[in-house]
Design a protein around this motif. Structure first.
Motif, short mmCIF file in Angstrom:
data_model
loop_
_atom_site.label_atom_id
_atom_site.label_comp_id
_atom_site.label_asym_id
_atom_site.label_seq_id
_atom_site.Cartn_x
_atom_site.Cartn_y
_atom_site.Cartn_z
N LYS A 111 0.84 -1.21 0.00
CA LYS A 111 0.00 0.00 0.00
C LYS A 111 0.87 1.25 0.00
CE LYS A 111 -3.92 -2.15 2.36
NZ LYS A 111 -4.77 -2.13 3.57
N ALA A 112 1.94 1.23 0.81
CA ALA A 112 2.84 2.38 0.84
C ALA A 112 3.65 2.47 -0.45
CB ALA A 112 3.77 2.28 2.04
N ALA A 113 3.97 1.31 -1.05
CA ALA A 113 4.78 1.28 -2.27
C ALA A 113 4.01 1.83 -3.46
CB ALA A 113 5.24 -0.14 -2.56
N ALA A 114 2.68 1.76 -3.38
CA ALA A 114 1.88 2.19 -4.53
C ALA A 114 2.17 3.65 -4.91
CB ALA A 114 0.39 2.02 -4.22
N LEU A 115 2.37 4.49 -3.90
CA LEU A 115 2.56 5.92 -4.19
C LEU A 115 3.82 6.19 -4.99
CD1 LEU A 115 1.76 8.87 -3.84
CD2 LEU A 115 3.01 8.87 -1.68
#
Length: 479
Positions: A111-115
């Motif tokens: 989820k954090a990597a998506a940005l």
């Protein structure tokens, strides 16, 4: 009793970093800032060396001087040694950074990597689209579509460190992670689109060498005298295979273990990165710039940058495409996921950092050389366009960051405050009872000190009043 809420918490985009991540970002920024300054000095030196008439011939002579073993297919010019050899060190560090982000950093959490991943992809796709549209409408060559897709991490972080001194650490980490992901995709572009002929025997030898490298790491074998010669063999085989030799660097970087065991103060990847990063930022990248940025620049040549479709596409891709791509990718992530922008930030901050990513120096120069390898004149013109576009992006980012920087000085003071003097910023200890007990003891000592001072001041004032009162009585008796 009401049932507990099952609503997932809203994740904050660019929220405050964890303390270990913040420490890592700070260390990386310090090294890359020095590297960015050296890179700038190398670029200026190259431009002077190549444009002063008395020095121009010596620049060409040194850059085209060949050295290396002919029998091994490594009799290369100094310029090629810088681009294919020294940049392998830069990509080796990039590989370690990427591995660390994947296993211990922001990219570990999908989820954090998506940005940063979405922002990096959009920040590469939009510049490529801008370049392509510019050349389709202007009748230019589409071969350079990949030139404006890369961000120069050293230059960008150097500008951020010098200008954005009070910006939140989350924005700095965003740029660092974004640049790492950007480097990965740039490497893939080089490997896929700029490999014409493959020598499968040499490539097979490089793959075997990488397998040996991996097995030695798995067995816990130590010693630079083992790995450095093996790395040189792998690099030489990769170069002779036809695949760009920098791929060997990133492959070896990705193989290093970046997770710590209980008996280790640092993981092997972190330790080696700490040793090699200064070599990359302080020597390899500046030397590459010295022999790549030396293009002949005149008033007419600078004017041509904005009239030829290939060069105009590079400038627009870096300045407009990068900014819109990264800002748009970040906004789309926040718009169509559960994420929302941190309460401490505004979208103007993201836009300012997005413009900074338009500094596409090192890897853009490399891709420019590969894209127009058969046309020396156009190669130099594209290099001049990279310099102009990077300068324009840096100037625009400097103005925007200066405006935003003033707003965050108080926030940085809050992030750095350490009232209990334990070496950890107070903002990371708000949930720890021990912190509040230490602070209470400090305040109690301060309160006791203030009470003592107050009592002394009150006693002194009372004594003074008595003296003054006694003098008044004596005057009344005399009267």
């Amino acid at each position: 009793m009401p049932a507990p809420s099952t609503t997932a918490p809203v994740r904050k985009v660019l929220g405050r970093l964890s303390l270990p991540e913040r420490t890592f970002v700070a260390d990386a920024l310090r090294t890359e800032t020095v590297g960015g300054v050296l890179l700038l000095l190398a670029a200026i030196t190259a431009l002077i060396w190549a444009n002063v008439p008395a020095l121009h011939d010596s620049y060409e002579t040194v850059g085209h001087f060949h050295l290396g073993p002919e029998a091994l297919g490594l009799n290369l010019s100094v310029e090629h040694w810088a681009a294919d050899g020294l940049l392998a060190i830069f990509f080796f560090v990039a590989g370690i950074e990427l591995k660390r982000e994947l296993v211990a950093g922001d990219l570990k959490d999908p989820k954090a990597a998506a940005l940063p991943v979405v922002a990096a992809l959009c920040g590469m796709a939009v510049p490529a689209l801008v370049y392509t549209l510019t050349n389709v409408t202007g009748g230019g060559s589409s071969a350079g579509w990949a030139v404006p897709t890369a961000t120069d991490i050293a230059f960008a972080l150097a500008v951020l460190a010098v200008i954005g001194t009070s910006l939140p650490s989350a924005l700095r980490a965003f740029l660092l992670t974004l640049a790492v992901v950007d480097d990965l995709f740039a490497i893939l572009i080089i490997a896929i689109f700029f490999t014409e002929q493959i020598d499968f025997a040499a490539l097979g030898g490089a793959v075997v060498g990488l397998m040996v490298f991996w097995l030695l790491l798995r067995k816990g074998v130590h010693g630079w005298y083992v790995y450095v010669p093996l790395a040189l063999v792998i690099w030489g085989l990769m170069y002779n295979s036809g695949v760009h030799a920098t791929i060997a660097g990133v492959a070896m970087g990705l193989m290093l273990r970046c997770t710590r065991r209980e008996d280790e103060p640092h993981s092997p990847g972190e330790h080696i990165e700490h040793l090699v990063r200064p070599l990359s930022a302080g020597l390899a990248v500046p030397l590459f710039a010295l022999f790549s940025a030396g293009v002949a620049i005149s008033g007419g040549a600078l004017g041509d940058v904005f009239t030829q479709p290939e060069t105009l596409g590079v400038v627009l891709g870096l300045v407009v495409g990068k900014t819109l791509g990264i800002f748009g990718g970040t906004w789309l992530t926040a718009r169509f996921t559960r994420a929302s922008l941190s309460d401490d930030l505004e979208w103007a901050d993201v836009f300012a950092v997005a413009t900074l990513a338009g500094i596409g120096f090192t890897v853009s120069l490399l891709i420019g050389e590969l894209a127009f390898a058969g046309d020396a004149t156009l190669t130099d013109e594209v290099k001049a366009a990279v310099l102009m576009g990077s300068l324009a992006a840096a100037t625009l980012a400097t103005v925007l960051l200066k405006i935003r920087n003033a707003k965050y000085r108080r926030m940085v003071d809050d992030e750095e405050r350490d009232e209990d003097a334990d070496g950890i910023p107070d903002i990371y200890e708000q949930d720890m009872p021990e912190y509040h007990l230490r602070l209470a003891a400090i305040y109690e000592r301060k309160a006791a000190e203030h009470r003592r001072i107050a009592e002394e001041k009150a006693a002194a004032r009372h004594a003074l009043a008595e003296v003054a009162g006694g003098a008044g009585d004596e005057e009344q008796r005399r009267a």
